[in-house]
Design an enzyme around this catalytic site. Structure first.
Site, PDB file in Angstrom:
ATOM      1  N   ASP A 270       1.350  -1.005   0.046  1.00 54.57           N
ATOM      2  CA  ASP A 270       0.005  -0.140  -0.021  1.00 54.57           C
ATOM      3  C   ASP A 270       0.993   1.510   0.386  1.00 54.57           C
ATOM      4  O   ASP A 270       1.506   1.380   0.949  1.00 54.57           O
ATOM      5  CB  ASP A 270      -0.827   0.013   0.996  1.00 54.57           C
ATOM      6  CG  ASP A 270      -1.450   0.409   1.337  1.00 54.57           C
ATOM      7  OD1 ASP A 270      -1.902   2.093   0.256  1.00 54.57           O
ATOM      8  OD2 ASP A 270      -2.207   1.406   2.361  1.00 54.57           O
ATOM      9  N   LYS A 277       1.867   7.556   0.261  1.00 53.09           N
ATOM     10  CA  LYS A 277       2.398   7.912   2.085  1.00 53.09           C
ATOM     11  C   LYS A 277       3.562   9.137   1.935  1.00 53.09           C
ATOM     12  O   LYS A 277       3.967   8.465   1.433  1.00 53.09           O
ATOM     13  CB  LYS A 277       1.606   6.544   2.176  1.00 53.09           C
ATOM     14  CG  LYS A 277       0.521   5.781   2.365  1.00 53.09           C
ATOM     15  CD  LYS A 277       1.216   4.281   3.141  1.00 53.09           C
ATOM     16  CE  LYS A 277      -0.083   4.044   3.731  1.00 53.09           C
ATOM     17  NZ  LYS A 277      -1.061   4.531   4.015  1.00 53.09           N
ATOM     18  N   ARG A 351     -11.268  -0.282   2.156  1.00 53.15           N
ATOM     19  CA  ARG A 351     -12.719  -0.669   1.880  1.00 53.15           C
ATOM     20  C   ARG A 351     -13.082  -0.693   0.704  1.00 53.15           C
ATOM     21  O   ARG A 351     -14.227  -1.384   0.343  1.00 53.15           O
ATOM     22  CB  ARG A 351     -13.258   1.075   2.785  1.00 53.15           C
ATOM     23  CG  ARG A 351     -13.070   2.214   2.544  1.00 53.15           C
ATOM     24  CD  ARG A 351     -13.119   2.913   2.828  1.00 53.15           C
ATOM     25  NE  ARG A 351     -11.997   3.070   4.205  1.00 53.15           N
ATOM     26  CZ  ARG A 351     -11.571   4.349   4.899  1.00 53.15           C
ATOM     27  NH1 ARG A 351     -12.762   5.562   4.611  1.00 53.15           N
ATOM     28  NH2 ARG A 351     -11.063   4.623   6.273  1.00 53.15           N
TER      29      ARG A 351
HETATM   30  N1  BES Z   1      -3.701  -0.164   5.103  1.00 57.68           N
HETATM   31  C1  BES Z   1      -3.351   0.719   5.506  1.00 57.68           C
HETATM   32  C2  BES Z   1      -4.065   1.417   6.686  1.00 57.68           C
HETATM   33  C3  BES Z   1      -2.553   1.191   7.986  1.00 57.68           C
HETATM   34  C4  BES Z   1      -2.033   1.602   8.948  1.00 57.68           C
HETATM   35  C5  BES Z   1      -2.373   0.060   8.627  1.00 57.68           C
HETATM   36  C6  BES Z   1      -0.558   2.110   9.436  1.00 57.68           C
HETATM   37  C7  BES Z   1      -1.103  -0.421   9.129  1.00 57.68           C
HETATM   38  C8  BES Z   1      -0.909   0.313   9.531  1.00 57.68           C
HETATM   39  C9  BES Z   1      -4.958   2.262   5.070  1.00 57.68           C
HETATM   40  O1  BES Z   1      -5.195   1.101   3.598  1.00 57.68           O
HETATM   41  C10 BES Z   1      -4.360   3.928   4.418  1.00 57.68           C
HETATM   42  O2  BES Z   1      -4.137   4.041   4.205  1.00 57.68           O
HETATM   43  N2  BES Z   1      -5.583   3.855   5.565  1.00 57.68           N
HETATM   44  C11 BES Z   1      -5.706   5.459   5.698  1.00 57.68           C
HETATM   45  C12 BES Z   1      -7.228   5.868   5.757  1.00 57.68           C
HETATM   46  C13 BES Z   1      -7.069   7.084   4.969  1.00 57.68           C
HETATM   47  C14 BES Z   1      -6.540   8.109   4.064  1.00 57.68           C
HETATM   48  C15 BES Z   1      -9.093   7.490   6.015  1.00 57.68           C
HETATM   49  C16 BES Z   1      -5.144   5.600   7.307  1.00 57.68           C
HETATM   50  O3  BES Z   1      -5.533   5.241   7.921  1.00 57.68           O
HETATM   51  O4  BES Z   1      -4.862   7.559   7.270  1.00 57.68           O
HETATM   52 ZN    ZN Z   2      -4.122   0.070   3.391  1.00 58.81          ZN
HETATM   53 ZN    ZN Z   3      -4.095   2.758   2.024  1.00 59.64          ZN
END
Ligand code: BES
Ligand code: ZN
Ligand code: ZN
Length: 502
Positions: A270, A277, A351
């Site tokens: 990801d 990110k 999601r």
């Molecule tokens: N894979 C991430 C969530 C995650 C964060 C997993 C840290 C393990 C450790 C997920 O896909 C993500 O990026 N979520 C975002 C959502 C936001 C953009 C609404 C998040 O949690 O920052």
């Molecule tokens: Zn993710």
């Molecule tokens: Zn993500």
């Protein structure tokens, strides 16, 4: 590791090391420690008198037996306060013992499921085996030469009481199957994303299916196009790697019986996509398929244990990459159930792929459905590494998940899905948008998923906080923990014994 159960006295074992346990206060007058202490002419009680052994948790003291008993060493393992003792304390203590005895070069280890610990013989044996295997785990796949090649190869549970042997055997088997499923999931999540691509994850699932006699099916991009899985395919379009929707089926009950659906997030990397990110910590996103690995591991274990229920595992697997054909923030996609989604942030991709996977679970008629996903950073703000979050549309199902987690020594905490949160996902241009802002981030993610599982009884487990560990502590090592696998196995066993009513 080879796991065996033997009848006889622990003191007569010829393993390279035997383990005995003491609670805080170091009472050596009952249980296995008393028997071994007598055979050693009081060597252990002498250590207690001298203040070398106190029974504190994480305390490990090695005693050389100098020919008094067949085994050359005894490890006296502290369990901490007896009031705070439970199966999880036993797992954590044995994880410490496993690492200690590996360093000591003990290739074979013996212990007994000591009745004086106050646990049922099967639960005790299971916790011992899980603690040793999980604590002994290392991820060495890409090391040319591990610093320490020594390993415990054999663990024997020695039982003197014939009436307990069968229960100990059963617990040991469950423990081995559950722990090995967990280490399989750890291996998958620890595997770098250049090795564990969606195709490779599908290949590993195929191997599991072949070994356990599961049905294996994989949906390719064109199959998913035909099904209208635009939410999933939108995430996949920025990657060079073809997406895979992995489906495994285990049939342990009559065809007309309900089928438990296990759905796991399978993002093999990801990057965030165009909503990229920050680079700090981005490498950990190789483990964003931990939920997918967890459900494959769980179905594998349920098959090995011949659980009397039907289970189907579904893993939507893809990378989330910012390639030239990547989905843009603001794009609108239509999920399999016809709902349109405005993709406000391409980093909320879990999601999106789960939306189509949950629709697919519904199309297959699976019920109940449990999904497992490293879904939100917000869940680790809320619960840290201690507990994973659960959100549900069915409280009776959640209660079963809670009990399953408790029996596994895993902690789960429920967050609410109040109606009021729903408006955060209102979109100007589509039926729903994929993020609801910073507030209640884990909840709005689950509210989003609920739109796709609709009225099927469902629990969503957000393991984003608990999957990765950055220190060695009890059964946890640095890297993926495989948390959730043993909860899912227990849930499957529990539903096999007593299906949900209704
Ligand atoms: N894979 C991430 C969530 C995650 C964060 C997993 C840290 C393990 C450790 C997920 O896909 C993500 O990026 N979520 C975002 C959502 C936001 C953009 C609404 C998040 O949690 O920052
Ligand atoms: Zn993710
Ligand atoms: Zn993500």
């Amino acid at each position: 590791m080879q796991i065996g159960v033997q009848t006889g006295e622990l003191k007569d074992s010829s393993a390279k090391a035997i383990i005995v346990t003491v609670f805080d206060g170091a009472n050596t007058s009952t249980g296995a420690v008393a028997e071994v202490d007598r055979a050693l002419d009081g060597a252990i009680s002498r250590l207690v008198e001298e203040g070398d052994v106190a029974g504190k948790s994480k305390e490990a003291t090695l005693v050389h037996t100098l020919g008094r008993i067949p085994s050359p060493r005894v490890l006296v393992l502290g369990l901490g306060k007896s009031e705070a003792f439970d199966g999880q304390a036993l797992r954590n203590a044995l994880a410490v013992a496993a690492r200690y005895l590996r360093r000591a070069g003990a290739e074979s280890v013996a212990i007994s499921a000591d009745p004086s610990l106050g646990l049922a013989p099967d639960a005790c044996a299971q916790a011992i085996v899980e603690g040793i295997i999980l604590g002994h785990y290392r991820y060495l796949v890409h090391k040319k030469e591990p610093e320490d090649k020594r390993e415990i190869r054999e663990l024997t549970l020695v039982e003197a009481d014939a009436s307990r042997v069968e229960a100990v055997r059963l617990g040991a088997e469950r423990g081995q199957v559950s722990a090995e499923a967990t280490t399989w999931a750890r291996d998958m999540a620890n595997e770098p994303a250049n090795f564990l691509t969606p195709s490779e994850l599908a290949e590993r699932a195929r191997q599991v299916a072949q070994e356990q006699g599961l049905e294996y099916e994989v949906l390719e991009r064109k199959d998913m196009e035909e099904l209208g899985m635009e939410a999933f395919l939108g995430v996949a379009q920025g990657s060079q790697q073809p997406p895979k929707l992995i489906v495994l089926r285990y049939r342990g009950a009559a065809p007309e019986a309900k089928t438990l659906g296990l759905v796991g997030k399978g993002i093999t990397f990801d990057s965030g996509g165009i909503s990229i990110k920050p680079s700090q910590g981005m490498h950990e996103m190789k483990a964003d398929m931990a939920g997918g690995a967890d459900v494959i591991a769980a179905i594998r274990a349920l098959a090995q244990l011949k659980a009397k229920l039907n289970v189907t595992a579904i893993v939507p697997a893809t990378e989330n990459m910012p390639g030239g054909s990547a989905q843009r923030p603001g794009d609108v996609v239509r999920a399999m159930n016809g709902k349109t989604i405005e993709v406000v942030n391409t980093d909320a991709e879990g999601r999106l792929i789960l939306a189509d996977a949950l629709c697919y679970a519904r199309m297959l008629g699976l019920s109940p459905v449990v999904d497992v996903a490293t879904l939100t950073g917000a869940i680790s703000v809320a619960l840290g590494k201690v507990a994973f979050g659960a959100m549900t549309n069915d409280d009776a199902l959640f209660e079963r998940v809670r009990q399953a987690a408790e029996a596994a020594g895993e902690k789960v905490w429920q967050l609410p899905l109040f109606e009021e949160y729903k408006e955060k996902l209102d979109s100007e241009v589509a039926d729903i948008k994929n993020v609801g802002g910073r507030e209640a981030g884990s909840i709005t993610a689950a509210i989003f998923l609920k739109e796709f599982i609709e009225d099927t009884p469902w629990v969503h487990l957000d393991v984003a906080g608990v999957d990765q560990h950055d220190e060695v502590k009890g059964i946890f090592l640095k890297g993926s923990s495989g948390t959730g696998v043993r909860t899912l196995i227990n849930l499957g066993l529990s539903l096999a014994e007593r299906p949900l009513s209704g």
